[in-house]
Design an enzyme around this catalytic site. Structure first.
Site, PDB file in Angstrom:
ATOM      1  N   ASP A   1      45.139  44.348  39.844  1.00 51.04           N
ATOM      2  CA  ASP A   1      43.855  43.704  39.631  1.00 51.04           C
ATOM      3  C   ASP A   1      42.782  44.585  40.282  1.00 51.04           C
ATOM      4  O   ASP A   1      43.089  45.431  41.124  1.00 51.04           O
ATOM      5  CB  ASP A   1      43.882  42.310  40.266  1.00 51.04           C
ATOM      6  CG  ASP A   1      42.554  41.587  40.127  1.00 51.04           C
ATOM      7  OD1 ASP A   1      41.974  41.634  39.026  1.00 51.04           O
ATOM      8  OD2 ASP A   1      42.097  41.001  41.117  1.00 51.04           O
TER       9      ASP A   1
ATOM     10  N   ASP B   1      45.108  39.183  43.795  1.00 52.52           N
ATOM     11  CA  ASP B   1      44.711  38.399  44.965  1.00 52.52           C
ATOM     12  C   ASP B   1      44.140  37.032  44.629  1.00 52.52           C
ATOM     13  O   ASP B   1      43.845  36.256  45.538  1.00 52.52           O
ATOM     14  CB  ASP B   1      43.670  39.167  45.789  1.00 52.52           C
ATOM     15  CG  ASP B   1      42.284  39.131  45.161  1.00 52.52           C
ATOM     16  OD1 ASP B   1      42.199  39.211  43.910  1.00 52.52           O
ATOM     17  OD2 ASP B   1      41.291  39.010  45.899  1.00 52.52           O
TER      18      ASP B   1
ATOM     19  N   ASP C   1      45.404  35.513  39.018  1.00 51.54           N
ATOM     20  CA  ASP C   1      46.485  36.491  38.961  1.00 51.54           C
ATOM     21  C   ASP C   1      47.864  35.851  39.072  1.00 51.54           C
ATOM     22  O   ASP C   1      48.874  36.528  38.843  1.00 51.54           O
ATOM     23  CB  ASP C   1      46.333  37.525  40.087  1.00 51.54           C
ATOM     24  CG  ASP C   1      45.057  38.333  39.967  1.00 51.54           C
ATOM     25  OD1 ASP C   1      44.707  38.690  38.832  1.00 51.54           O
ATOM     26  OD2 ASP C   1      44.404  38.592  40.993  1.00 51.54           O
TER      27      ASP C   1
END
Length: 769
Positions: free
Chosen positions: A316, A512, A516
């Site tokens: 990410d 995080d 996700d």
């Protein structure tokens, strides 16, 4: 839900420790009885220990067979049964102890947390405020239907999907997109469940029920992704797939050729894969211990093994590769104003605002030692910014209304914000813009080094998956040298990307945020940045980084690779010794009891080798002295203090481009003063204090040679600027060609300084914890 836990063999809690206690007691009691001259009682104790191990071992084997696997435990069961059949009870007790020890070690390694994604469910709102006429009532969110009118107060989570009505909504959508900056949704625009109201109260018209809304879909995606993940196969079981038939064939041939069942049992006893039962778990548990000391929680040994085999890494962007919170990129002042003045006034207005951009402005002003003033008549309009009276003048910071005529410097700021992917907080005085604060989400200083170390550890493909805008994502990807960037993704898109990559190689997903969690669950290994309380992603992950440093991921991969290498080395080495012992047993040179004792010696050798995984890998990270770490922290703080010097250099160059008059030359003179008094002494101290201290850890002074060359270039440009100022003082106004060179010096100095600061922060400052 986590795949490896669900696909492990069924076990009653405490089975392995209880079996270890029973087999140890039986073996010890038998030894005591034998020493006291009671061989029958000794055999009884040893037989009891053997039988005690057979029962759970058979259950483990049957569970594995139902899953289509014939694992390492099958050899142990055959050997245990053989010792009972021919009366070699001591050998059976020794094998039982080995089996119990290996299983207990593996059980210790499996410290998995719950995979029910409890945090995802807890974040989901349970109620909604429904408006009917002039009455507002709180109702269960499950009772809300499309067409209802809801009121969402400040700080509340949007319960269902809908469209904004009335006032503009200011939303924190980071829970879904990862983007840290708030967004404005005017009337008519859609708003998704799970996002947080970061502004004033607003109303929305419901377009979907709770179950059909975005957030409920994320929960379902996470569960579905976890359910589809494949089980983790133990390293020991993979090797047992060929060691088992070899052992059975050797035992059968020994029996066939010699006609002695005892000789066949002896072969099976030394064939008991204790290096697999013990050495591999010891190396893996040692690796888990190492990662925990580094601030990395690995859920179990299967996760560590898989991490060591990873070849694709998906990341990410926001909060993983970037800091995840806005920081001031630059401060631009209108002609006649100073950048420090603009920042001080903007921060003075923003100091009581809870807005994430306002907090960044205030933090930047305080970091530079600016004294903030107390404004009067302060008001704040959600989505627009704060306003108030300072020094008797009406000032505002935030959005800028589009004037009929925009000055050149304002257009330049707009263009730069577009190019840099930055947000802008404008400072206006009496309705006229006088400055701008540019903010962005900066790259983590440790990210470039981390990705280089991951490639060195064997990761072949690095891909970014983000819900952010393509422009900012592509810029980060280019700086980091990623193999591919996929931007503007929804949680479902991320899961699809993870599945596609998993089809090609062992895949790790790093994230995080709540958005996700489904992707983490879908990957072979999910890694959560858990230091900032990202509970949902942590619950869906196999690995959690408990410190806010992405370089701990590289540490974890290095430990996993090393631990797996040692485990494989121990297992193969032990099996080679076992094969030699099997040959001796087949020839009648090793009776079962002696073979069991020899196997214990082999175990001791491979276990001692496996314990090497507890040690540090000195090649993974340079070892710094405490004094060197202190220097790094000192110069990192000085970098923060010198940001205003970089801004002043850029501002002076911009002014010189539009006006070569006395005011512009005065700005250049101010640059020269700052260079002489602050910047050059800092660079000199780095060259003569920091770099010599770093050289031993980095392999010698040659490692800092290119950075020393940058210091020389900074000094050269500073001297050239001083020469131009001297010429302006003695020969009158500068000639056009001199102005061109002076502008080039200022822009060049600004570029070199930005690059030099970034390189030092990434290559040197990121080494210190």
């Amino acid at each position: 839900m986590n795949h490896a836990l669900r696909n492990r063999p069924f076990r009653l809690p405490g089975t392995e420790p209880a079996l270890l206690a029973v087999t140890t007691a039986a073996l010890t009691a038998g030894a005591v009885a034998w020493l006291l001259g009671a061989p029958d009682l000794a055999d009884l104790c040893w037989a009891f220990g053997t039988i005690a191990a057979v029962v759970p071992a058979v259950a483990w084997v049957l569970t594995a067979l139902r899953r289509g696997q014939a694992g390492v435990d099958l050899i142990a069961v055959v050997a245990l049964g053989g010792t009972l059949a021919v009366g070699e009870y001591l050998a059976g007790a020794l094998i039982a102890l080995m089996l119990a020890t290996g299983r207990t070690l593996e059980s210790v390694a499996q410290r998995r947390a719950s995979r029910d994604l409890r945090a995802l469910l807890e974040h989901a709102p349970r109620t909604a405020r429904r408006r009917t006429g002039t009455e507002v009532r709180t109702v269960p969110s499950a009772d809300v239907v499309p067409g209802d009118l809801l009121v969402v107060g400040p700080g509340e989570v949007v319960p269902v999907d809908g469209r904004v009505t009335g006032d503009t909504a200011v939303l924190d959508e980071s829970v879904l997109t990862g983007e840290p900056l708030t967004v404005r949704r005017p009337a008519g625009e859609p708003v998704r469940s799970g996002v947080v109201n970061a502004g004033g109260a607003f109303e929305m018209r419901v377009t979907a029920t709770e179950q059909d809304s975005t957030y409920a879909g994320i929960v379902r995606l996470a569960r579905q992704a976890g359910a589809e993940s494949a089980p983790v196969v133990r390293l020991a079981d993979r090797y047992a797939a060929w060691f088992l038939p070899v052992s059975l064939v050797a035992a059968g041939l020994a029996w066939l050729v010699s006609g002695s069942a005892v000789r066949a049992v002896a072969v099976l006893v030394v064939a008991t894969p204790c290096p697999l039962l013990l050495a591999a778990p010891v190396a893996v548990v040692s690796g888990l211990s190492r990662t925990s000391r580094l601030g990395v929680v690995v859920r179990d040994g299967g996760a560590l093994e898989a991490l060591g085999r990873a070849r694709t890494l998906l990341l990410d962007k926001t909060g993983t590769l970037t800091e995840g919170r806005p920081e001031v990129l630059d401060v631009v002042a209108a002609p006649g104003w100073q950048s420090s003045q603009v920042l001080r006034l903007a921060a003075s207005l923003d100091q009581y605002s809870p807005h994430v951009l306002a907090q960044a402005v205030v933090a930047a002003a305080r970091a530079r030692g600016l004294r903030l003033s107390m404004p009067a008549n302060v008001s704040e309009e959600p989505g627009r910014g704060a306003a108030g009276t300072l020094a008797g003048r009406w000032m505002a910071v935030g959005r800028l209304d589009s004037p009929a005529e925009r000055p050149d410097w304002v257009r330049a700021v707009d263009n730069r914000a577009l190019l840099d992917g930055a947000a802008v907080a404008w400072l206006s005085v009496d309705g006229r813009p006088v400055g701008a604060v540019l903010l962005h989400d900066p790259l983590r200083p440790d990210a470039p080094r981390t990705l280089r170390r991951l490639r060195a550890a064997g990761v072949e493909r690095l891909v970014m998956l983000t819900g952010d805008r393509p422009e900012s994502a592509e810029e980060v990807g280019a700086v980091l040298g990623l193999d591919e960037v996929r931007a503007g993704l929804t949680p479902a898109d991320k899961v699809a990307s993870v599945r596609a990559e998993r089809a090609r190689a062992v895949t790790v997903m790093v994230g995080d945020g709540v958005n996700d969690a489904p992707a983490l669950a879908a990957a072979d290994i999910g890694v959560a940045m858990g230091a900032r309380g990202a509970t949902a992603s942590s619950e869906a992950a196999d690995v959690v980084l408990t410190t806010d440093r992405v370089d701990r991921l590289a540490d974890a991969v290095a430990v996993a690779v090393r631990s797996r290498h040692i485990a494989v080395q121990s297992a193969l080495g032990g099996m080679a010794l076992s094969l030699a012992a099997m040959a001796a047993a087949a020839a009648g040179l090793l009776p079962p009891a002696l073979g069991a004792l020899l196997q214990e010696g082999i175990d001791a050798v491979v276990i001692l080798n496996a314990l090497r995984a507890l040690g540090d890998d000195r090649t993974a990270r340079p070892v710094l002295r405490p004094s060197t770490e202190a220097l790094i922290h000192r110069f990192a703080a000085e970098h923060d203090d010198l940001r205003d010097v970089l801004e002043t250099v850029r501002s002076a160059a911009d002014r010189l481009s539009s006006d070569a008059g006395p005011e512009s030359l005065a700005a250049v003179a101010e640059v020269h003063r700052l260079l002489t008094e602050r910047l050059l002494p800092h660079e000199h101290a780095e060259e003569h204090e920091l770099y010599p201290a770093l050289a031993p850890a980095l392999g010698g002074p040659e490692a800092t040679a290119t950075m020393s060359r940058a210091h020389a270039e900074i000094g050269r440009l500073a001297r050239r600027i001083a020469t131009h100022l001297a010429l302006a003082g003695t020969a009158g106004p500068l000639a056009p060609e001199q102005l061109d060179d002076l502008r080039a010096c200022l822009y060049g100095l600004h570029t070199v300084l930005r690059l030099h600061f970034t390189q030092e922060e990434e290559n040197y400052f990121s080494l210190a914890p």
